[in-house]
Design a protein around this motif. Structure first.
Motif, mmCIF file in Angstrom:
data_model
loop_
_atom_site.group_PDB
_atom_site.id
_atom_site.type_symbol
_atom_site.label_atom_id
_atom_site.label_comp_id
_atom_site.label_asym_id
_atom_site.label_seq_id
_atom_site.Cartn_x
_atom_site.Cartn_y
_atom_site.Cartn_z
ATOM 1 N N GLU A 120 9.263 23.255 -1.031
ATOM 2 C CA GLU A 120 10.603 23.585 -1.635
ATOM 3 C C GLU A 120 11.901 22.646 -1.165
ATOM 4 O O GLU A 120 12.774 22.019 -1.962
ATOM 5 N N GLU A 121 11.617 22.226 0.268
ATOM 6 C CA GLU A 121 12.827 21.344 0.577
ATOM 7 C C GLU A 121 12.439 19.927 -0.077
ATOM 8 O O GLU A 121 13.336 19.146 -0.332
ATOM 9 N N ALA A 122 11.106 19.572 -0.239
ATOM 10 C CA ALA A 122 10.809 18.248 -0.685
ATOM 11 C C ALA A 122 11.373 18.181 -2.293
ATOM 12 O O ALA A 122 11.684 17.342 -2.895
ATOM 13 N N TRP A 123 11.067 19.411 -3.029
ATOM 14 C CA TRP A 123 11.215 19.450 -4.355
ATOM 15 C C TRP A 123 12.858 19.667 -4.872
ATOM 16 O O TRP A 123 12.998 19.020 -5.641
ATOM 17 N N TYR A 124 13.537 20.441 -3.984
ATOM 18 C CA TYR A 124 14.937 20.684 -4.447
ATOM 19 C C TYR A 124 16.014 20.666 -3.299
ATOM 20 O O TYR A 124 17.169 20.397 -3.840
ATOM 21 N N SER A 125 15.779 20.428 -2.398
ATOM 22 C CA SER A 125 16.618 20.320 -1.053
ATOM 23 C C SER A 125 17.542 21.053 -1.091
ATOM 24 O O SER A 125 18.932 20.990 -1.111
ATOM 25 N N ASN A 126 17.233 22.443 -1.430
ATOM 26 C CA ASN A 126 18.208 23.635 -1.647
ATOM 27 C C ASN A 126 18.203 24.645 -0.562
ATOM 28 O O ASN A 126 18.405 26.151 -0.846
ATOM 29 N N LEU A 140 10.358 6.944 -5.698
ATOM 30 C CA LEU A 140 9.774 5.625 -5.936
ATOM 31 C C LEU A 140 10.644 4.555 -6.738
ATOM 32 O O LEU A 140 10.617 3.433 -6.385
ATOM 33 N N GLU A 141 11.603 4.938 -7.483
ATOM 34 C CA GLU A 141 12.528 4.187 -8.137
ATOM 35 C C GLU A 141 13.426 3.441 -7.124
ATOM 36 O O GLU A 141 13.694 2.283 -7.273
ATOM 37 N N SER A 142 13.797 4.087 -5.914
ATOM 38 C CA SER A 142 14.766 4.019 -5.190
ATOM 39 C C SER A 142 14.159 2.499 -4.230
ATOM 40 O O SER A 142 14.596 1.551 -3.941
ATOM 41 N N TYR A 180 0.700 -1.302 0.127
ATOM 42 C CA TYR A 180 0.226 0.020 -0.010
ATOM 43 C C TYR A 180 0.668 1.137 -0.022
ATOM 44 O O TYR A 180 1.617 1.426 0.907
ATOM 45 N N ILE A 181 1.075 2.056 -0.908
ATOM 46 C CA ILE A 181 2.019 2.990 -1.415
ATOM 47 C C ILE A 181 1.291 4.386 -1.628
ATOM 48 O O ILE A 181 0.379 4.564 -2.326
ATOM 49 N N ARG A 182 1.874 5.308 -0.900
ATOM 50 C CA ARG A 182 1.525 6.594 -1.197
ATOM 51 C C ARG A 182 2.270 7.074 -2.371
ATOM 52 O O ARG A 182 3.519 6.970 -2.673
ATOM 53 N N HIS A 183 1.758 7.859 -3.311
ATOM 54 C CA HIS A 183 2.189 8.667 -4.244
ATOM 55 C C HIS A 183 3.568 9.251 -3.855
ATOM 56 O O HIS A 183 3.651 9.646 -2.741
ATOM 57 N N GLY A 184 4.537 9.588 -4.934
ATOM 58 C CA GLY A 184 5.758 10.364 -4.751
ATOM 59 C C GLY A 184 5.640 11.793 -4.561
ATOM 60 O O GLY A 184 4.376 12.241 -4.862
ATOM 61 N N SER A 208 7.057 17.034 -15.408
ATOM 62 C CA SER A 208 5.316 17.168 -15.190
ATOM 63 C C SER A 208 4.441 17.409 -16.266
ATOM 64 O O SER A 208 3.362 17.650 -16.145
ATOM 65 N N HIS A 209 5.154 17.787 -17.532
ATOM 66 C CA HIS A 209 4.460 18.082 -18.705
ATOM 67 C C HIS A 209 3.524 19.466 -18.484
ATOM 68 O O HIS A 209 2.521 19.569 -19.152
ATOM 69 N N GLY A 210 4.050 20.252 -17.634
ATOM 70 C CA GLY A 210 3.388 21.491 -17.398
ATOM 71 C C GLY A 210 2.259 21.679 -16.581
ATOM 72 O O GLY A 210 1.450 22.380 -16.589
ATOM 73 N N LYS A 211 1.801 20.353 -16.246
ATOM 74 C CA LYS A 211 0.676 20.234 -15.219
ATOM 75 C C LYS A 211 0.710 20.399 -13.761
ATOM 76 O O LYS A 211 1.888 20.102 -13.248
ATOM 77 N N VAL A 212 -0.195 20.622 -13.084
ATOM 78 C CA VAL A 212 -0.284 20.400 -11.763
ATOM 79 C C VAL A 212 -0.501 19.278 -10.968
ATOM 80 O O VAL A 212 -0.969 18.223 -11.841
ATOM 81 N N ASP A 213 -0.240 19.093 -9.846
ATOM 82 C CA ASP A 213 -0.469 17.848 -9.219
ATOM 83 C C ASP A 213 0.236 16.739 -9.682
ATOM 84 O O ASP A 213 -0.656 15.582 -9.899
ATOM 85 N N MET A 214 1.099 16.556 -10.247
ATOM 86 C CA MET A 214 1.906 15.472 -10.913
ATOM 87 C C MET A 214 3.239 15.247 -10.039
ATOM 88 O O MET A 214 3.866 16.075 -9.236
ATOM 89 N N ILE A 215 3.696 13.947 -10.276
ATOM 90 C CA ILE A 215 4.868 13.431 -9.550
ATOM 91 C C ILE A 215 6.134 14.263 -10.266
ATOM 92 O O ILE A 215 6.501 14.834 -11.183
ATOM 93 N N THR A 216 6.878 14.837 -9.146
ATOM 94 C CA THR A 216 7.999 15.478 -9.509
ATOM 95 C C THR A 216 9.439 14.599 -9.973
ATOM 96 O O THR A 216 9.370 13.344 -9.699
ATOM 97 N N SER A 217 10.578 15.219 -10.262
ATOM 98 C CA SER A 217 11.590 14.451 -10.770
ATOM 99 C C SER A 217 12.082 13.693 -9.361
ATOM 100 O O SER A 217 12.603 12.792 -9.180
ATOM 101 N N SER A 218 11.914 14.639 -8.047
ATOM 102 C CA SER A 218 12.416 13.986 -7.065
ATOM 103 C C SER A 218 11.563 12.910 -6.250
ATOM 104 O O SER A 218 11.884 11.883 -5.720
#
Length: 434
Positions: A278-284, A146-148, A71-75, A131-141
């Motif tokens: 922003e910390e979840a997206w970029y860690s910057n 999920l791949e890990s 049972y997995i939450r989206h990324g 994200s193909h310019g869409k909102v509420d989509m999975i980011t690179s992070s």
């Protein structure tokens, strides 16, 4: 036209008007401890928390794994549509803050935060190429998370997570939300090969599985007015003197132009949300995190946990049975002829409530508005327990023993022996669902 007159000052020429504007020359030192606290206490990203993963926990002496139920939450995702106008409002806040400090010699920001704040714009899709310019989509992070996790599970159970899809081997479903569909495709794309999972029809809409993968949403749709108590603890917490003091200090220190307390409190909450995103997206080292001290982050995160505890935690008795459909499906898959791998991609309420239905991670005392000081070591910390890409796994071994894992860590239940449970005991200990 701009003419620089020193390293820190310049002349702004508009028509015949000459204005000398100066950049600050003194900045505070960047507080690395603050960002450690953000990552440990408040960040929503899966890899923010240091996990003690012991791969030996995934083994049972003398028995091979026969089935896995997940049972997995989206990324990590970009913003939801309703969040965009709220957080876009921070663009004007950033301009106002920079304007109010522009001729000061010193500012309450690090040089890094100040430079980011001067040009800050809300990144709606985070990464348009992903994200193909869409909102509420999975980011690179989110894809990396999920791949890990997928790679880890395939490494532990290669005989189950085979590299070729077959409906006899894999039972894969996702909620109706696009981010969950994409999460399934990313996760199993790592197992089957790039893009290999995109043709799998895993939608639950209109099927008997809708009440399993989207159990909380189905429950909410069925609730009549007055059937569920109001979630009142967070509003009470936000009215406490300590909370008000924090909000007023932030507003004053950063010269935020808001007057009444409720508006101030909402603005501080929005800044905190942007910090976490922003910390979840970029860690910057998000500039928005620099509006807080470490203790502020802890208090604000307690507010998040307080809300979640009553909405989809142990806060009210009704929550114990909401996720019974998943409990029954899990047990049924182990007792019957289900596919060796079952994986459902869902949301934070469903994953949280599944843990509640299992009586996992219970609190000795309820979280309330009044006991913040006593709850620093609380178990129910949503940023750690159910971050983006949070994953629950039940594993059935050949000797009819079961182990449960949350975010790749062994779940300890009172009726199991060192995390090893008997299949025959599941219905008895999840009796509220049978």
């Amino acid at each position: 036209m701009i003419r620089f007159v020193s390293a820190f000052c310049f002349i702004l020429i508009v028509g015949e008007v000459f204005q000398v504007q100066c950049e600050p020359s003194k900045f505070v030192k960047e507080d690395k401890h603050l960002y450690d606290v953000v990552n440990e206490q408040a960040s929503q990203k899966y890899f923010a928390t240091k996990r003690k993963i012991n791969n030996n926990d995934f083994k049972v002496s003398g028995a091979e794994a026969k089935k896995v139920w997940m049972y997995i939450r989206h990324g990590t995702r970009s913003l939801k549509r309703f969040e965009i106008p709220i957080l876009t409002g921070l663009e004007s806040v950033a301009k106002q803050v920079v304007e109010s400090f522009k001729n000061e010699k010193s500012v309450p920001f690090s040089k890094n935060a100040w430079d980011k704040l001067k040009t800050w714009k809300l990144d709606v899709s985070v990464d348009r190429s992903q994200s193909h310019g869409k909102v509420d989509m999975i980011t690179s992070s989110g894809k990396t998370e999920l791949e890990s996790v997928a790679k880890n599970y395939q490494g532990r159970f290669p005989s189950l997570f085979t590299n070729k899809y077959s409906p006899d081997q894999f039972h894969l479903l996702h909620s109706t939300e696009e981010r969950c569909k994409e999460s399934m495709e990313v996760f199993f794309g790592k197992i089957f090969g790039k893009n290999a999972a995109e043709g799998i029809n895993g939608t639950v809409e209109g099927t008997e599985y809708e009440g399993i993968v989207e159990a909380y949403r189905v429950y909410v749709d069925s609730v009549q007015p007055g059937q569920r108590p109001a979630n009142v603890e967070l509003p009470k917490f936000q009215q406490l003197p300590a909370y008000k003091t924090m909000v007023e200090r932030i507003v004053k220190e950063f010269r935020l132009k808001v007057t009444d307390y409720n508006t101030k409190q909402k603005l501080v909450s929005n800044i905190f949300d942007m910090c976490r995103y922003e910390e979840a997206w970029y860690s910057n080292h998000s500039a928005w995190c620099s509006f807080f001290k470490a203790d502020d982050i802890k208090m604000l995160q307690y507010g998040v946990d307080l809300y979640n505890f009553y909405e989809w935690g142990y806060g009210i008795d009704q929550n114990n049975k909401i996720q019974c459909p998943t409990i029954r499906d899990m047990v049924k898959s182990f007792e019957g002829g289900a596919a060796p791998v079952t994986a459902y991609f869902t949301h934070i309420p469903e994953v949280s409530l599944h843990l509640v239905a299992m009586h996992a991670y219970p609190e000795k005392q309820k979280l309330t508005a009044d006991n913040y000081g006593a709850m620093s070591k609380r178990v129910w910390q949503s940023s750690k327990l159910v971050p983006f890409a949070a994953n629950f796994a039940a594993v059935l071994y050949g000797n009819n023993q079961v182990k449960f894992f949350m975010n790749e860590e062994l779940v300890q239940l009172s009726w199991c022996k060192k995390g090893v449970c008997n299949l025959s005991d599941l219905k008895k200990n999840f009796s509220q669902c049978f």
